[in-house]
Design a protein around this motif. Structure first.
Motif, PDB file in Angstrom:
ATOM      1  N   VAL A 254       0.892  -1.194   0.151  1.00  0.00           N
ATOM      2  CA  VAL A 254       0.034   0.095   0.058  1.00  0.00           C
ATOM      3  C   VAL A 254       0.797   1.297   0.023  1.00  0.00           C
ATOM      4  N   ASP A 255       2.006   1.103   0.540  1.00  0.00           N
ATOM      5  CA  ASP A 255       2.865   2.368   0.847  1.00  0.00           C
ATOM      6  C   ASP A 255       4.010   2.613  -0.427  1.00  0.00           C
ATOM      7  N   GLY A 256       3.751   1.530  -1.300  1.00  0.00           N
ATOM      8  CA  GLY A 256       4.938   1.570  -2.789  1.00  0.00           C
ATOM      9  C   GLY A 256       6.289   1.465  -2.515  1.00  0.00           C
ATOM     10  N   VAL A 262       4.390  -3.597   8.382  1.00  0.00           N
ATOM     11  CA  VAL A 262       3.318  -2.944   9.122  1.00  0.00           C
ATOM     12  C   VAL A 262       3.066  -1.706   8.925  1.00  0.00           C
ATOM     13  N   ASN A 263       3.718  -0.927   8.170  1.00  0.00           N
ATOM     14  CA  ASN A 263       3.546   0.422   7.566  1.00  0.00           C
ATOM     15  C   ASN A 263       2.045   0.293   6.671  1.00  0.00           C
ATOM     16  N   VAL A 268      -3.816   0.621   5.740  1.00  0.00           N
ATOM     17  CA  VAL A 268      -5.251  -0.050   5.382  1.00  0.00           C
ATOM     18  C   VAL A 268      -5.983   0.228   6.613  1.00  0.00           C
ATOM     19  N   LYS A 269      -5.635   0.002   7.959  1.00  0.00           N
ATOM     20  CA  LYS A 269      -6.549   0.250   8.758  1.00  0.00           C
ATOM     21  C   LYS A 269      -6.993   1.633   9.011  1.00  0.00           C
ATOM     22  N   VAL A 309       0.023 -12.281   6.682  1.00  0.00           N
ATOM     23  CA  VAL A 309       1.484 -12.310   5.617  1.00  0.00           C
ATOM     24  C   VAL A 309       2.353 -11.888   6.667  1.00  0.00           C
ATOM     25  N   LEU A 310       2.245 -11.060   7.512  1.00  0.00           N
ATOM     26  CA  LEU A 310       3.190 -10.337   8.438  1.00  0.00           C
ATOM     27  C   LEU A 310       4.068 -11.468   9.382  1.00  0.00           C
TER      28      LEU A 310
END
Length: 317
Positions: A254-256, A262-263, A268-269, A309-310
């Motif tokens: 999501v952060d690319g 965890v980022n 997403v949260k 996944v984490l």
């Protein structure tokens, strides 16, 4: 007296010669001959390799041909490296009879079934541009030494030339395209890319059409071009061929940054509770399960999968 008779005789001879010359000058038989395309649809200046065409021999401007003509002779010259001769075609009573064409030197004689006394088209000649021509070029079809007769004296004509221009056929540019059974390609986005996918692996799962050299270029946020072993990340620019532009979206990234951390979970949260909303390829990356929950692309199931996944209990495939 004797001198006077001699002078008179000389004068009579001069008058007779002048009269003979005058008659001869006025009985010179001539005509004009031109070559043209047999069809208005065929432009001799725009022929392409492999094209068959016909040339019409046209006669005009008759002078002292009241009794008509029955035979015409000429010599055909053309470049055999460019054109193929396919024969003389009978037309308007004119025809090429057996053994009337010498293929070695191009000389021929055509016959008319009846005396020709008026201008018009005579016979046609068929040709074909050789199919192996590889470049634009110009050539000529030349009729020289044209003479005709109807048994009442020789009829002279000018040489006739037709210019032929061969143009290479330019193929229309077909649209470039990229398709895949694995990735979702739509709306300027290539989505559902599995985390950790390299450029080389990506190329195995796409099909390119009309893309010169199968060129696909990935560029990161700094403008650096990826090599085939570099990992694709969300937000990277994807240039396909000369005309197509996409942005990559990697599931869970999501952060690319090209990986799931965890980022990504935090982002997403925040989106889920409508604190900081994700958009475009980043929102698409957050839709890990590819399902809609409450008409929204991101739900608790996506959050749960990223958590798994984490801790290595789930693998996005």
């Amino acid at each position: 007296m004797k001198t006077k008779k001699i002078v008179t005789s000389i004068l009579l001879m001069i008058m007779l010669l002048a009269q003979f010359s005058f008659v001869s000058a006025n009985t010179t038989r001539t005509m004009d001959v031109t070559l043209k395309s047999a069809s208005e649809a065929v432009n001799l200046n725009q022929l392409t390799p492999g094209t068959a065409f016909e040339i019409v021999v046209h006669m005009d401007n008759f002078q002292n041909i009241e009794k008509g003509m029955r035979y015409m002779q000429a010599q055909l010259e053309y470049d055999k490296n460019i054109l193929e001769y396919a024969g003389i075609i009978a037309q308007n009573g004119w025809e090429l009879k057996d053994e009337s064409f010498n293929e070695t030197n191009g000389k021929f004689i055509v016959d008319s079934n009846s005396p020709v006394t008026t201008a018009g088209d005579a016979f046609k000649m068929a040709f074909k541009v050789k199919a192996n021509i590889q470049e634009d070029m110009s050539t000529t079809i030349h009729l020289k030494g044209i003479k005709a007769s109807g048994g009442d004296g020789i009829i002279l004509a000018n040489d006739a030339v037709a210019t032929i221009n061969v143009k290479m056929l330019v193929e229309p540019d077909l649209p470039e395209s990229i398709t895949s059974e694995k990735y979702e390609i739509a709306n300027g986005m290539i989505a559902k890319i599995i985390p950790g996918t390299t450029v080389k692996e990506f190329m195995k799962n796409v099909t390119l059409e009309n893309v010169e050299n199968n060129t696909v270029i990935f560029t990161d946020k700094t403008g650096k071009t990826l090599g085939e072993n570099d990992v694709i990340a969300t937000g990277m620019a994807v240039k396909v061929g000369k005309t197509l532009q996409f942005t990559a979206s990697v599931l869970g990234d999501v952060d690319g940054d090209g990986q799931i951390t965890v980022n990504d979970l935090a982002k997403v949260k925040l989106h889920y509770i409508e604190d900081t909303l994700l958009t475009d390829v980043y929102l698409k990356a957050a839709d890990v399960d590819g399902k809609m929950e409450d008409n929204k692309p991101v739900g608790v199931n996506d959050i749960a999968r990223i958590k798994l996944v984490l801790i290595n209990l789930f693998e996005i495939k």
